[in-house]
Design an enzyme around this catalytic site. Structure first.
Site, PDB file in Angstrom:
ATOM      1  N   SER A  40       0.874  -1.181   0.000  1.00 37.82           N
ATOM      2  CA  SER A  40       0.000   0.000   0.000  1.00 37.82           C
ATOM      3  C   SER A  40       0.907   1.226   0.000  1.00 37.82           C
ATOM      4  CB  SER A  40      -0.974  -0.033   1.178  1.00 37.82           C
ATOM      5  OG  SER A  40      -0.397   0.375   2.372  1.00 37.82           O
ATOM      6  N   HIS A 136      -3.749  -5.907   2.812  1.00 42.58           N
ATOM      7  CA  HIS A 136      -2.869  -6.926   3.399  1.00 42.58           C
ATOM      8  C   HIS A 136      -3.581  -8.221   3.760  1.00 42.58           C
ATOM      9  CE1 HIS A 136       0.183  -3.623   4.828  1.00 42.58           C
ATOM     10  NE2 HIS A 136       0.185  -3.799   3.525  1.00 42.58           N
ATOM     11  N   GLU A 145      -4.726  -1.966   9.284  1.00 41.57           N
ATOM     12  CA  GLU A 145      -3.998  -2.482  10.450  1.00 41.57           C
ATOM     13  C   GLU A 145      -4.669  -2.108  11.762  1.00 41.57           C
ATOM     14  OE1 GLU A 145       0.099  -1.140  10.154  1.00 41.57           O
ATOM     15  OE2 GLU A 145       0.077  -1.521   7.995  1.00 41.57           O
ATOM     16  N   GLU A 188       1.271  -9.206   7.427  1.00 41.39           N
ATOM     17  CA  GLU A 188       2.172  -8.756   8.486  1.00 41.39           C
ATOM     18  C   GLU A 188       2.050  -9.623   9.737  1.00 41.39           C
ATOM     19  OE1 GLU A 188       1.779  -4.536   9.034  1.00 41.39           O
ATOM     20  OE2 GLU A 188       2.664  -4.127   7.075  1.00 41.39           O
ATOM     21  N   ASP A 223      -3.960   1.738  11.478  1.00 42.73           N
ATOM     22  CA  ASP A 223      -3.436   2.325  10.241  1.00 42.73           C
ATOM     23  C   ASP A 223      -4.540   2.136   9.209  1.00 42.73           C
ATOM     24  OD1 ASP A 223      -2.262   3.200   7.963  1.00 42.73           O
ATOM     25  OD2 ASP A 223      -0.647   1.715   7.920  1.00 42.73           O
ATOM     26  N   GLU A 264      -3.227   6.251  11.884  1.00 43.39           N
ATOM     27  CA  GLU A 264      -2.324   6.552  10.766  1.00 43.39           C
ATOM     28  C   GLU A 264      -3.126   6.646   9.472  1.00 43.39           C
ATOM     29  OE1 GLU A 264       0.945   3.763  10.714  1.00 43.39           O
ATOM     30  OE2 GLU A 264       1.111   3.858   8.540  1.00 43.39           O
ATOM     31  N   ASP A 289       1.741   8.652   6.909  1.00 42.72           N
ATOM     32  CA  ASP A 289       2.594   7.670   6.215  1.00 42.72           C
ATOM     33  C   ASP A 289       2.538   7.973   4.721  1.00 42.72           C
ATOM     34  OD1 ASP A 289       3.794   5.443   5.079  1.00 42.72           O
ATOM     35  OD2 ASP A 289       2.219   4.042   5.651  1.00 42.72           O
ATOM     36  N   LYS A 314       9.874   5.380   7.023  1.00 44.78           N
ATOM     37  CA  LYS A 314      10.211   4.186   6.246  1.00 44.78           C
ATOM     38  C   LYS A 314      11.380   4.550   5.339  1.00 44.78           C
ATOM     39  CE  LYS A 314       5.519   2.220   5.751  1.00 44.78           C
ATOM     40  NZ  LYS A 314       4.294   2.323   4.944  1.00 44.78           N
ATOM     41  N   SER A 341       9.350   2.289  10.859  1.00 41.79           N
ATOM     42  CA  SER A 341       8.420   1.268  10.350  1.00 41.79           C
ATOM     43  C   SER A 341       9.045   0.307   9.339  1.00 41.79           C
ATOM     44  CB  SER A 341       7.229   1.970   9.693  1.00 41.79           C
ATOM     45  OG  SER A 341       6.395   1.035   9.037  1.00 41.79           O
ATOM     46  N   HIS A 342       8.584  -0.926   9.417  1.00 44.74           N
ATOM     47  CA  HIS A 342       8.856  -1.960   8.404  1.00 44.74           C
ATOM     48  C   HIS A 342       7.964  -1.716   7.187  1.00 44.74           C
ATOM     49  CE1 HIS A 342       5.218  -4.666   9.636  1.00 44.74           C
ATOM     50  NE2 HIS A 342       4.915  -3.393   9.639  1.00 44.74           N
ATOM     51  N   ARG A 343       8.009  -2.629   6.192  1.00 43.55           N
ATOM     52  CA  ARG A 343       7.049  -2.668   5.086  1.00 43.55           C
ATOM     53  C   ARG A 343       6.332  -4.017   5.134  1.00 43.55           C
ATOM     54  NH1 ARG A 343       7.437   1.944   1.648  1.00 43.55           N
ATOM     55  NH2 ARG A 343       5.304   1.283   1.295  1.00 43.55           N
ATOM     56  N   SER A 344       5.237  -4.108   4.389  1.00 42.41           N
ATOM     57  CA  SER A 344       4.492  -5.374   4.424  1.00 42.41           C
ATOM     58  C   SER A 344       5.267  -6.510   3.754  1.00 42.41           C
ATOM     59  CB  SER A 344       3.121  -5.200   3.783  1.00 42.41           C
ATOM     60  OG  SER A 344       3.248  -4.730   2.464  1.00 42.41           O
ATOM     61  N   LYS A 365       7.088   0.175  14.490  1.00 48.50           N
ATOM     62  CA  LYS A 365       5.979  -0.629  13.975  1.00 48.50           C
ATOM     63  C   LYS A 365       6.591  -1.750  13.132  1.00 48.50           C
ATOM     64  CE  LYS A 365       2.917   0.495  10.397  1.00 48.50           C
ATOM     65  NZ  LYS A 365       1.778   1.109   9.726  1.00 48.50           N
TER      66      LYS A 365
HETATM   67  P1  PGA Z   1       2.991  -1.262   2.967  1.00 49.44           P
HETATM   68  O1  PGA Z   1       2.031  -0.888   4.166  1.00 49.44           O
HETATM   69  O2  PGA Z   1       4.307  -1.663   3.519  1.00 49.44           O
HETATM   70  O3  PGA Z   1       2.260  -2.368   2.258  1.00 49.44           O
HETATM   71  O4  PGA Z   1       3.086  -0.036   2.113  1.00 49.44           O
HETATM   72  C1  PGA Z   1       2.488  -0.522   5.435  1.00 49.44           C
HETATM   73  C2  PGA Z   1       1.820   0.733   5.904  1.00 49.44           C
HETATM   74  O5  PGA Z   1       0.908   1.268   5.233  1.00 49.44           O
HETATM   75  O6  PGA Z   1       2.194   1.248   6.964  1.00 49.44           O
HETATM   76 ZN    ZN Z   2       0.681   2.984   6.738  1.00 50.76          ZN
END
Ligand code: PGA
Ligand code: ZN
Length: 389
Positions: A40, A136, A145, A188, A223, A264, A289, A314, A341-344, A365
Site C-alpha cells: 500500500s 494486506h 492495520e 504482516e 493504520d 495513521e 505515512d 520508512k 516502520s517496516h514494510r508489508s 511498527k
Molecule cells: P505497505 O504498508 O508496507 O504495504 O506499504 C504498510 C503501511 O501502510 O504502513
Molecule cells: Zn501505513
C-alpha cells in the site's frame, strides 16, 4: 573510507517476491544489506524497480559510486544527485541498500546512527499489528492495520511479553467465535478474520485487553491506509460510502469511544485540508505515512498546515540514511512523535531495530509478534535492550 565494489543478487521476501540483496566493499570489508517492499504505497514515494531492472542498472550505478568517499553524508549526497527526483534513475533499492551498507561498514549500526543523529540510544515502544485488513488480507475490513501499543510497562521485554500474550489469547477467541479459518494470517502476521466492520475488530482486541487486565497498559492504534478505500470521492468503509465530512465524523466517534492511541493515514493522501480538519477534531496521535512518505519537503508542508502530529519513518520511501535522519531531526525539533516502520513485504533484515534504538525513536511498527521477518526486528530489540541498559 572508499567504496571499492558492489555486488547484487535477488533473494525472496516474505511474500515470495524478489527482493534486492547488495554487498558493498568499503576499505576491503564487505557489508550486506537487503531491502523491503511495500504494497500500500504512497504515490509520492521513491520509485521502486523490479529486482531484475536494478540488476541491469548495476554496471552504470557502479561506475558512478565505486571510488566515492564513503562518509555517510558525502555518499548520500552523491546518491541523491545521480539518482534524481524520487530516485527514478536507478530506483530506490540500489540507492538505499548502498546507503545502509555504508552505514553498516562504519561499525555497530545503532551507535553510528546515534552519532550521526546526535541522539542517545533508547528502547522504543512496539506497535504490533494483530488484525490485518485492507490490501494486506483477504477479508472485508477496509482498515489495513489494527495494532496494540503496550506503552505502560517498564521494559521493552515486558512490552513484547504482554503483546505475545494478547496475540495468543486473540487467536483462541477468534477461533471460538468464527471457526478455525479465522486465525489464518495476513501479510504482516496479524489474524485476518472474516469480520465486516472496524468496530468488530477493535472490540475483539478490547475484549482481550479486558480479559487479561491490560486495558490501562495497552492502547489500540489503527493504520487506515485510507487512500486504499477512497473511491469516486467517497470513503467506502463499514458497509457505507461516506463523504469526507461524514467519514471524519464516523472515524472521530470510533477514536473517542475506544480512546485510540493513534490513527495513521486516516485521510487519503491528496487531501491536506481533510487531514487538518481531522487532526483538529481528535485527541489521539495522527500519523502521516502515505501523506508524508518520509520526505522532508512533505513533512515541512504538513507541519505548516498542522495536517498531523507524527510521522511514520520508512527508509525506502525516501532512499538514503541522511534523508531519513533529516525527517527524524525535523520531528524531534517540532515535538512530533516519529515511528520507525517496516514494510508489508520484508526480509529478515533487522536494520530498523537499530535505527529505532540509535535515533531514540519513541515507537516502532514491525507487524505481529509472529513470522520470522517480523520477529527478526523484535528479537534484535530484545537483544539490544540487554546491551544498552
Ligand atoms: P505497505 O504498508 O508496507 O504495504 O506499504 C504498510 C503501511 O501502510 O504502513
Ligand atoms: Zn501505513
Amino acid at each position: 573510507m572508499e567504496v571499492q565494489d558492489i555486488k547484487v543478487r535477488k533473494i525472496l521476501n516474505s511474500r515470495g517476491l524478489w527482493a534486492l540483496e547488495l554487498d558493498l566493499k568499503v576499505d576491503e570489508k564487505w557489508s550486506r544489506v537487503s531491502v523491503p517492499a511495500g504494497l500500500s504505497r504512497g504515490k509520492n514515494e521513491a520509485a521502486q524497480f523490479e529486482v531484475s531492472k536494478s540488476m541491469e542498472l548495476l554496471p552504470k550505478f557502479k561506475s558512478q559510486v565505486v571510488g566515492a568517499y564513503a562518509d555517510q553524508e558525502t555518499l548520500d549526497k552523491q546518491l541523491q544527485k545521480i539518482s534524481g527526483p524520487q530516485k527514478k534513475k536507478f530506483g530506490v533499492d540500489l540507492v538505499l541498500a548502498t546507503s545502509i551498507a555504508a552505514l553498516k561498514a562504519q561499525g555497530t549500526i545503532y551507535k553510528t546512527i546515534a552519532k550521526l543523529a546526535e541522539t542517545k540510544s533508547a528502547m522504543p515502544t512496539p506497535m504490533l499489528n494483530i488484525i490485518n485488513g485492507g490490501l494486506h488480507a483477504g477479508n472485508n475490513l477496509a482498515i489495513q492495520e489494527f495494532m496494540i501499543v503496550p506503552h505502560r510497562f517498564g521494559t521493552f521485554a515486558e512490552k513484547i511479553e504482554a503483546a505475545a500474550e494478547i496475540y495468543q489469547r486473540l487467536r483462541e477467541n477468534l477461533k471460538a467465535k468464527y471457526g478455525r479459518a479465522a486465525v489464518n494470517i495476513g501479510d504482516e502476521g496479524g489474524f485476518a478474520p472474516p469480520m465486516e466492520t472496524t468496530v468488530d475488530a477493535i472490540e475483539a482486541i478490547q475484549a482481550v485487553l479486558d480479559e487479561l487486565g491490560h486495558s490501562k497498559s495497552v492502547g489500540i492504534a489503527l493504520d487506515c491506509a485510507a487512500s486504499s478505500y477512497f473511491e469516486n470521492k467517497k470513503y467506502v468503509i463499514d458497509g457505507k460510502a461516506l463523504t469526507t465530512n461524514n467519514y471524519i465524523e464516523h472515524l472521530k466517534e470510533i477514536c473517542t469511544k475506544y480512546s485510540l492511541f493513534s490513527v495513521e493515514d486516516p485521510i487519503q493522501e491528496d487531501d491536506f485540508a481533510g487531514w487538518t480538519n481531522f487532526t483538529k477534531e481528535v485527541n489521539c496521535i495522527v500519523v502521516g505515512d502515505d501523506l508524508l512518505v518520509t520526505n522532508p519537503k512533505r513533512v515541512d508542508e504538513a507541519m505548516k498546515k498542522k495536517a498531523c502530529d507524527a510521522v511514520l519513518v520508512k527508509p525506502n520511501q525516501i532512499g538514503t540514511v541522511t534523508e531519513t535522519l533529516k525527517v527524524i531531526d525535523m520531528a524531534r525539533k517540532a515535538g512530533w512523535k516519529y515511528i520507525i516502520s517496516h514494510r508489508s513485504g520484508e526480509t529478515n533484515s533487522d536494520f530498523i531495530a537499530h535505527l529505532a534504538v540509535g535515533s531514540e525513536a519513541p515507537l516502532i511498527k514491525a507487524g505481529a509478534p509472529a513470522r520470522g521477518e517480523r520477529v527478526a526486528k523484535y528479537n534484535r530489540l530484545l537483544r539490544l535492550e540487554k546491551v544498552i541498559s
